[in-house]
Write a protein that holds these residues in place. Structure first.
Motif, PDB file in Angstrom:
ATOM      1  N   LEU A  46      -1.326   1.293  -9.473  1.00 36.86           N
ATOM      2  CA  LEU A  46      -2.194   0.121  -9.495  1.00 36.86           C
ATOM      3  C   LEU A  46      -1.582  -0.988 -10.341  1.00 36.86           C
ATOM      4  CD1 LEU A  46      -4.952  -0.978  -8.552  1.00 36.86           C
ATOM      5  CD2 LEU A  46      -5.904  -0.133 -10.703  1.00 36.86           C
ATOM      6  N   ALA A  47      -1.050  -0.628 -11.497  1.00 42.05           N
ATOM      7  CA  ALA A  47      -0.448  -1.627 -12.380  1.00 42.05           C
ATOM      8  C   ALA A  47       0.811  -2.240 -11.774  1.00 42.05           C
ATOM      9  CB  ALA A  47      -0.114  -0.979 -13.726  1.00 42.05           C
ATOM     10  N   SER A  48       1.462  -1.514 -10.855  1.00 46.97           N
ATOM     11  CA  SER A  48       2.703  -1.994 -10.249  1.00 46.97           C
ATOM     12  C   SER A  48       2.483  -2.825  -8.996  1.00 46.97           C
ATOM     13  CB  SER A  48       3.612  -0.801  -9.918  1.00 46.97           C
ATOM     14  OG  SER A  48       3.947  -0.091 -11.097  1.00 46.97           O
ATOM     15  N   GLY A  49       1.240  -2.943  -8.552  1.00 50.40           N
ATOM     16  CA  GLY A  49       0.960  -3.824  -7.428  1.00 50.40           C
ATOM     17  C   GLY A  49       0.383  -3.174  -6.195  1.00 50.40           C
ATOM     18  N   VAL A  50       0.252  -1.848  -6.183  1.00 52.88           N
ATOM     19  CA  VAL A  50      -0.398  -1.185  -5.052  1.00 52.88           C
ATOM     20  C   VAL A  50      -1.907  -1.364  -5.184  1.00 52.88           C
ATOM     21  CG1 VAL A  50      -0.858   1.031  -3.929  1.00 52.88           C
ATOM     22  CG2 VAL A  50       1.442   0.510  -4.763  1.00 52.88           C
ATOM     23  N   THR A  51      -2.539  -1.907  -4.168  1.00 52.52           N
ATOM     24  CA  THR A  51      -3.990  -2.115  -4.220  1.00 52.52           C
ATOM     25  C   THR A  51      -4.745  -1.177  -3.294  1.00 52.52           C
ATOM     26  OG1 THR A  51      -3.878  -3.830  -2.505  1.00 52.52           O
ATOM     27  CG2 THR A  51      -3.705  -4.548  -4.804  1.00 52.52           C
ATOM     28  N   ARG A  52      -4.034  -0.560  -2.323  1.00 52.61           N
ATOM     29  CA  ARG A  52      -4.708   0.306  -1.355  1.00 52.61           C
ATOM     30  C   ARG A  52      -3.958   1.621  -1.225  1.00 52.61           C
ATOM     31  NH1 ARG A  52      -4.573  -0.760   3.540  1.00 52.61           N
ATOM     32  NH2 ARG A  52      -2.851  -2.257   3.625  1.00 52.61           N
ATOM     33  N   LEU A  53      -4.723   2.693  -1.089  1.00 53.30           N
ATOM     34  CA  LEU A  53      -4.161   4.024  -0.899  1.00 53.30           C
ATOM     35  C   LEU A  53      -4.695   4.636   0.390  1.00 53.30           C
ATOM     36  CD1 LEU A  53      -4.577   5.625  -4.449  1.00 53.30           C
ATOM     37  CD2 LEU A  53      -2.459   4.718  -3.469  1.00 53.30           C
ATOM     38  N   ASN A  54      -3.819   5.323   1.114  1.00 50.99           N
ATOM     39  CA  ASN A  54      -4.226   6.207   2.207  1.00 50.99           C
ATOM     40  C   ASN A  54      -3.924   7.629   1.771  1.00 50.99           C
ATOM     41  OD1 ASN A  54      -4.768   3.917   3.652  1.00 50.99           O
ATOM     42  ND2 ASN A  54      -3.564   4.470   5.439  1.00 50.99           N
ATOM     43  N   VAL A  55      -4.922   8.471   1.718  1.00 53.22           N
ATOM     44  CA  VAL A  55      -4.757   9.835   1.213  1.00 53.22           C
ATOM     45  C   VAL A  55      -5.090  10.830   2.318  1.00 53.22           C
ATOM     46  CG1 VAL A  55      -5.434  11.501  -0.559  1.00 53.22           C
ATOM     47  CG2 VAL A  55      -5.370   9.043  -1.105  1.00 53.22           C
ATOM     48  N   SER A  56      -4.153  11.713   2.617  1.00 49.11           N
ATOM     49  CA  SER A  56      -4.381  12.740   3.636  1.00 49.11           C
ATOM     50  C   SER A  56      -5.289  13.827   3.070  1.00 49.11           C
ATOM     51  CB  SER A  56      -3.048  13.357   4.077  1.00 49.11           C
ATOM     52  OG  SER A  56      -2.226  12.394   4.686  1.00 49.11           O
ATOM     53  N   LEU A  57      -6.371  14.095   3.783  1.00 51.94           N
ATOM     54  CA  LEU A  57      -7.296  15.158   3.370  1.00 51.94           C
ATOM     55  C   LEU A  57      -8.016  15.644   4.618  1.00 51.94           C
ATOM     56  CD1 LEU A  57      -8.573  16.801   1.076  1.00 51.94           C
ATOM     57  CD2 LEU A  57     -10.290  14.999   0.837  1.00 51.94           C
ATOM     58  N   ASP A  58      -7.583  16.775   5.141  1.00 50.78           N
ATOM     59  CA  ASP A  58      -8.090  17.272   6.417  1.00 50.78           C
ATOM     60  C   ASP A  58      -9.218  18.274   6.272  1.00 50.78           C
ATOM     61  OD1 ASP A  58      -6.060  15.836   7.941  1.00 50.78           O
ATOM     62  OD2 ASP A  58      -4.654  17.302   7.120  1.00 50.78           O
ATOM     63  N   THR A  59      -9.425  18.776   5.074  1.00 52.31           N
ATOM     64  CA  THR A  59     -10.463  19.783   4.854  1.00 52.31           C
ATOM     65  C   THR A  59     -10.877  19.779   3.393  1.00 52.31           C
ATOM     66  OG1 THR A  59     -10.938  22.175   4.909  1.00 52.31           O
ATOM     67  CG2 THR A  59      -8.657  21.525   4.517  1.00 52.31           C
ATOM     68  N   SER A  65       0.847  -1.186   0.000  1.00 53.39           N
ATOM     69  CA  SER A  65       0.000   0.000   0.000  1.00 53.39           C
ATOM     70  C   SER A  65       0.887   1.242   0.000  1.00 53.39           C
ATOM     71  CB  SER A  65      -0.936  -0.002   1.214  1.00 53.39           C
ATOM     72  OG  SER A  65      -0.199  -0.116   2.424  1.00 53.39           O
ATOM     73  N   LEU A  66       0.246   2.398  -0.129  1.00 51.77           N
ATOM     74  CA  LEU A  66       1.009   3.642  -0.228  1.00 51.77           C
ATOM     75  C   LEU A  66       0.232   4.777   0.429  1.00 51.77           C
ATOM     76  CD1 LEU A  66       3.199   4.893  -3.049  1.00 51.77           C
ATOM     77  CD2 LEU A  66       1.263   6.359  -2.477  1.00 51.77           C
ATOM     78  N   SER A  67       0.949   5.607   1.181  1.00 55.27           N
ATOM     79  CA  SER A  67       0.374   6.824   1.765  1.00 55.27           C
ATOM     80  C   SER A  67       0.779   8.016   0.918  1.00 55.27           C
ATOM     81  CB  SER A  67       0.863   7.028   3.203  1.00 55.27           C
ATOM     82  OG  SER A  67       0.363   6.038   4.058  1.00 55.27           O
ATOM     83  N   GLY A  78      -9.637   1.985 -10.122  1.00 55.32           N
ATOM     84  CA  GLY A  78     -10.050   0.681  -9.630  1.00 55.32           C
ATOM     85  C   GLY A  78      -9.287   0.160  -8.428  1.00 55.32           C
ATOM     86  N   PHE A  79      -8.736   1.046  -7.588  1.00 61.31           N
ATOM     87  CA  PHE A  79      -8.091   0.578  -6.368  1.00 61.31           C
ATOM     88  C   PHE A  79      -9.097  -0.158  -5.480  1.00 61.31           C
ATOM     89  CE2 PHE A  79      -4.973   3.698  -7.646  1.00 61.31           C
ATOM     90  CZ  PHE A  79      -3.776   3.119  -7.256  1.00 61.31           C
ATOM     91  N   ARG A  80      -8.609  -1.229  -4.863  1.00 57.61           N
ATOM     92  CA  ARG A  80      -9.487  -2.030  -4.010  1.00 57.61           C
ATOM     93  C   ARG A  80     -10.008  -1.226  -2.830  1.00 57.61           C
ATOM     94  NH1 ARG A  80      -8.031  -5.467   0.286  1.00 57.61           N
ATOM     95  NH2 ARG A  80      -5.830  -5.263  -0.276  1.00 57.61           N
ATOM     96  N   LEU A  81      -9.191  -0.312  -2.332  1.00 60.43           N
ATOM     97  CA  LEU A  81      -9.582   0.441  -1.139  1.00 60.43           C
ATOM     98  C   LEU A  81      -8.856   1.777  -1.121  1.00 60.43           C
ATOM     99  CD1 LEU A  81     -11.268   0.114   1.468  1.00 60.43           C
ATOM    100  CD2 LEU A  81      -9.220  -0.798   2.574  1.00 60.43           C
ATOM    101  N   ILE A  82      -9.611   2.842  -0.877  1.00 61.59           N
ATOM    102  CA  ILE A  82      -9.032   4.175  -0.701  1.00 61.59           C
ATOM    103  C   ILE A  82      -9.519   4.708   0.644  1.00 61.59           C
ATOM    104  CG2 ILE A  82      -8.937   6.545  -1.552  1.00 61.59           C
ATOM    105  CD1 ILE A  82      -9.323   5.463  -4.366  1.00 61.59           C
ATOM    106  N   LYS A  83      -8.573   5.044   1.498  1.00 64.52           N
ATOM    107  CA  LYS A  83      -8.893   5.581   2.817  1.00 64.52           C
ATOM    108  C   LYS A  83      -8.520   7.057   2.861  1.00 64.52           C
ATOM    109  CE  LYS A  83      -7.950   1.160   5.099  1.00 64.52           C
ATOM    110  NZ  LYS A  83      -7.088   0.426   6.077  1.00 64.52           N
ATOM    111  N   ILE A  84      -9.408   7.853   3.408  1.00 62.10           N
ATOM    112  CA  ILE A  84      -9.176   9.284   3.578  1.00 62.10           C
ATOM    113  C   ILE A  84      -8.783   9.534   5.025  1.00 62.10           C
ATOM    114  CG2 ILE A  84     -10.183  11.586   3.450  1.00 62.10           C
ATOM    115  CD1 ILE A  84      -9.851  10.195   0.729  1.00 62.10           C
TER     116      ILE A  84
END
Length: 323
Positions: free
Chosen positions: A109-122, A93-95, A151-157
């Motif tokens: 996504l093509a390189s193997g990352v399936t999940r993202l954590n994205v910082s978004l405070d406002t 995964s990647l932040s 098409g990421f499996r999961l995106i977390k904010i």
């Protein structure tokens, strides 16, 4: 397996690929900060892959690439692909702060990352500029749309909870995440350096109960190896996680260590204990010797942080530690 002195299994590595960032979030980096590491002191891509391979051989199955902002490092796509191909790695995964996702989402996504954590405070452009010192909210939101469509499996904010600053935006953020099937995660601010300490920290405990009742939330499980505790709607249309290092720490279940871009193995965010890996990597040490040093260091992983008892103990900032 990699077991620490408290009997906890360590199966999660967070590895920083740079201490540079194109934002300057107040809780992460002081406005005057310019003490970046010189590139000669950065782990090379081959060294990063080697560290990951050693940790995987020790039983780590999850790797998260972090920064700073990892997408500012040149040829990051090549690194992601090399790490993603390591045998035994079950989760990559990647932040990110999201400013460069329009360019990199599909490649990640093509390189193997399936999940993202994205910082978004406002979601407010004015507040975004105030907090990050950059006028880049439009880039982040556009990047999130590209990532969602990719098409990421999961995106977390990840929303750092600063109620005097963004507390009135919670409903808007919930609506934003619901409409896009993002998982919202609320995070208590940690006193990592003077800049973060000046913002203070507010407990999420009252809010957890309020949201549970308001949205009829039940205990929920969301993929990932981190410390968040999740609630979700019964139909799973919305999930919200709470990371509470201050009001209800999760140290007894900690399963992770961090490696900075200079190869410093941090055993705990709230402690100063560490192991320098770079001298061994560049000094000719074989993998088994490095693995033995890692095992010995992990045995010294403390039982818990001391953010409450000794908030001035950690002077390093989050950007140099690795998120």
């Amino acid at each position: 397996m990699l077991i620490d002195g408290c009997g906890r299994r360590i199966d999660y590595l967070r590895l920083s690929v740079t201490d540079r960032c194109d934002l300057r979030c107040a809780y992460c980096m002081p406005p005057e900060f310019d003490s970046y590491e010189i590139p000669d002191n950065w782990l090379s891509f081959s060294e990063i892959v080697r560290i990951c391979r050693i940790f995987i051989d020790l039983g780590v199955s999850r790797v998260r690439l972090t920064g700073g902002e990892p997408l500012v490092r040149s040829r990051i796509g090549d690194l992601v692909q090399d790490v993603g191909q390591l045998p035994g790695l079950n989760d990559l995964s990647l932040s990110t702060n999201g400013t460069r996702l329009t360019q990199f989402a599909s490649k990640l996504l093509a390189s193997g990352v399936t999940r993202l954590n994205v910082s978004l405070d406002t979601l407010s452009p004015v507040r975004f500029l105030t907090l990050t010192r950059r006028d880049a909210l439009h880039d982040v939101l556009a990047g999130l749309e590209v990532a969602r469509e990719s098409g990421f499996r999961l995106i977390k904010i990840n929303m750092v909870w600063l109620p005097e600053f963004n507390g009135d935006e919670l409903d808007a953020m919930i609506k934003y995440c619901m409409e896009r099937n993002f998982v919202l995660r609320l995070i208590e601010n940690m006193p990592m350096g003077d800049s973060a300490r000046q913002l203070g920290s507010s407990s999420l405990q009252p809010l957890i109960g309020q949201l549970r009742e308001r949205f009829h939330l039940v205990d929920h499980i969301v993929a990932g190896g981190g410390p968040a505790r999740y609630l979700g709607t019964p139909d799973r249309s919305f999930s919200v996680g709470f990371i509470t290092p201050m009001s209800q720490h999760f140290c007894e279940a900690c399963n992770r260590v961090r490696v900075s871009v200079t190869g410093r193995l941090h055993l705990c965010l709230g402690q100063n204990d560490h192991l320098e890996l770079l001298p061994m990597l560049r000094g000719g040490s074989p993998d088994h010797e490095i693995a033995n040093q890692i095992r010995a260091a992990v045995m010294q992983k403390p039982l818990s942080h001391e953010f409450q008892k000794n908030p001035m103990k950690v002077v390093r900032i989050m950007a140099s530690t690795g998120g």
